[in-house]
Design a protein around this motif. Structure first.
Motif, PDB file in Angstrom:
ATOM      1  N   LYS A 199     -67.221 -42.810  41.358  1.00  8.24           N
ATOM      2  CA  LYS A 199     -65.688 -42.948  41.454  1.00  8.24           C
ATOM      3  C   LYS A 199     -65.585 -44.339  41.099  1.00  8.24           C
ATOM      4  O   LYS A 199     -64.456 -44.615  40.009  1.00  8.24           O
ATOM      5  CB  LYS A 199     -65.096 -42.523  42.684  1.00  8.24           C
ATOM      6  N   ARG A 200     -65.981 -45.259  41.756  1.00  7.63           N
ATOM      7  CA  ARG A 200     -65.794 -46.610  41.305  1.00  7.63           C
ATOM      8  C   ARG A 200     -66.171 -47.236  39.891  1.00  7.63           C
ATOM      9  O   ARG A 200     -65.463 -47.965  39.221  1.00  7.63           O
ATOM     10  CB  ARG A 200     -66.412 -47.721  42.157  1.00  7.63           C
ATOM     11  N   LEU A 201     -67.446 -46.765  39.483  1.00  4.11           N
ATOM     12  CA  LEU A 201     -67.843 -47.082  38.142  1.00  4.11           C
ATOM     13  C   LEU A 201     -66.774 -46.334  37.184  1.00  4.11           C
ATOM     14  O   LEU A 201     -66.655 -46.974  36.196  1.00  4.11           O
ATOM     15  CB  LEU A 201     -69.246 -46.325  37.848  1.00  4.11           C
ATOM     16  N   ARG A 202     -66.567 -45.041  37.290  1.00  5.98           N
ATOM     17  CA  ARG A 202     -65.502 -44.713  36.470  1.00  5.98           C
ATOM     18  C   ARG A 202     -64.092 -45.202  36.419  1.00  5.98           C
ATOM     19  O   ARG A 202     -63.681 -45.479  35.427  1.00  5.98           O
ATOM     20  CB  ARG A 202     -65.173 -43.043  36.797  1.00  5.98           C
ATOM     21  N   GLU A 203     -63.826 -45.717  37.362  1.00  6.55           N
ATOM     22  CA  GLU A 203     -62.482 -46.589  37.240  1.00  6.55           C
ATOM     23  C   GLU A 203     -62.666 -47.696  36.803  1.00  6.55           C
ATOM     24  O   GLU A 203     -61.863 -48.337  36.060  1.00  6.55           O
ATOM     25  CB  GLU A 203     -61.953 -46.556  38.796  1.00  6.55           C
ATOM     26  N   GLN A 204     -63.990 -48.394  37.029  1.00  5.64           N
ATOM     27  CA  GLN A 204     -63.793 -49.755  36.231  1.00  5.64           C
ATOM     28  C   GLN A 204     -64.037 -49.580  35.064  1.00  5.64           C
ATOM     29  O   GLN A 204     -63.360 -50.387  34.127  1.00  5.64           O
ATOM     30  CB  GLN A 204     -65.186 -50.604  36.995  1.00  5.64           C
ATOM     31  N   VAL A 205     -64.877 -48.667  34.501  1.00 10.58           N
ATOM     32  CA  VAL A 205     -64.831 -48.410  32.983  1.00 10.58           C
ATOM     33  C   VAL A 205     -63.642 -48.099  32.392  1.00 10.58           C
ATOM     34  O   VAL A 205     -63.102 -48.713  31.367  1.00 10.58           O
ATOM     35  CB  VAL A 205     -65.940 -47.218  32.596  1.00 10.58           C
ATOM     36  N   GLU A 206     -62.797 -47.322  33.014  1.00  9.25           N
ATOM     37  CA  GLU A 206     -61.525 -47.130  32.459  1.00  9.25           C
ATOM     38  C   GLU A 206     -60.387 -48.264  32.252  1.00  9.25           C
ATOM     39  O   GLU A 206     -59.694 -48.456  31.621  1.00  9.25           O
ATOM     40  CB  GLU A 206     -60.726 -45.894  33.394  1.00  9.25           C
ATOM     41  N   GLU A 207     -60.732 -48.994  33.698  1.00 12.86           N
ATOM     42  CA  GLU A 207     -59.751 -50.240  33.634  1.00 12.86           C
ATOM     43  C   GLU A 207     -60.401 -51.219  32.550  1.00 12.86           C
ATOM     44  O   GLU A 207     -59.515 -51.724  31.781  1.00 12.86           O
ATOM     45  CB  GLU A 207     -60.104 -51.148  34.725  1.00 12.86           C
ATOM     46  N   MET A 208     -61.720 -51.245  32.176  1.00 15.93           N
ATOM     47  CA  MET A 208     -62.189 -52.044  31.078  1.00 15.93           C
ATOM     48  C   MET A 208     -61.557 -51.658  29.646  1.00 15.93           C
ATOM     49  O   MET A 208     -61.418 -52.470  28.939  1.00 15.93           O
ATOM     50  CB  MET A 208     -63.798 -52.228  31.254  1.00 15.93           C
TER      51      MET A 208
END
Length: 241
Positions: A199-208
């Protein structure tokens, strides 16, 4: 107020202690580590934003996930925080993991075993671009085994995803309190680590991607907290360093 020192400076003694530590299992026998032999084998996967077909885009989802993986910012910091020397080559990286369990803070060592950077041909003839690495548990870890993190892109469809593969077994825990705790809660913590990491990786990718490919700061994490003052925590810390 003065700026807090980075974690790798605060934990230099622990990092130094693990530099020459050995594994607490034999990675060459990975094929023998099966559920029938008493090992847990896990696979988790989550979708990431798609790209156009073809090689991974320089500032796309796949490349963003690669940077999140490289910086190890995706694990949930309330469970695991990775501490490492930022200028150490990835394939030589040793990390101190700060783990939180019940009321205690523990410190474990892991070492990167291999880095993957390749294009694979799949059974249907299509190709996928893969980047990732694994790390392996060192002496003193409550568990023993290996976990692989990888980001994939199907070059035909543009699908991008993050995959976690792991094999593990509870290690030697001399303190009966911790042994019981890991028997009761260890599996739950493993699953929480995997699901929250995805979940955190997906959120960080989307934010980037929203910010125009801005990489997260390496080792982004809350300040290190002091180890529990309880004697049992101090005893475990002495055993694992």
């Amino acid at each position: 107020m003065p700026k807090a020192a980075p974690l790798y400076e605060l934990q230099k003694k622990r990092l130094d202690a693990y530099m020459d530590a050995g594994y607490n299992f034999d990675p060459d026998k990975a094929a023998d580590y099966t559920p029938d032999a008493g090992w847990r084998v896990d696979d988790y996967e989550t979708e990431l934003p798609t790209e156009a077909p073809g090689p991974a885009e320089a500032q796309g989802s796949w490349a963003a996930a690669r940077e999140v993986l490289r910086n190890y910012t995706f694990p949930p910091p309330n469970l695991i925080t990775g501490i490492f020397l930022p200028d150490q080559p990835l394939d030589q990286r040793v990390m101190v993991l700060r783990g939180r369990f019940l009321l205690f803070t523990f410190w474990f060592g892991v070492r990167i075993g291999a880095v993957t950077d390749e294009t694979r041909t799949l059974a249907d003839g299509s190709q996928e671009q893969v980047w990732g690495y694994n790390y392996r548990t060192l002496e003193g870890h409550f568990e023993r085994g290996q976990i692989d993190f990888s980001v994939h892109k199907n070059l035909t469809t543009g699908r991008v995803w993050f995959h976690i593969h792991a094999y593990s077994q509870t290690g030697r825990i001399s303190n009966p309190f911790y042994w019981l705790g890991f028997r009761l809660f260890g599996r739950m913590l493993q699953k929480r680590f995997a699901t929250q990491s995805m979940k955190r990786l997906r959120e960080q990718v989307e934010e980037m991607l929203r910010k125009g490919w801005t990489s997260p700061a390496a080792q982004q994490a809350p300040p290190v907290q002091s180890v529990s003052a309880q004697e049992e925590a101090r005893e475990q810390l002495r055993e694992s360093t």
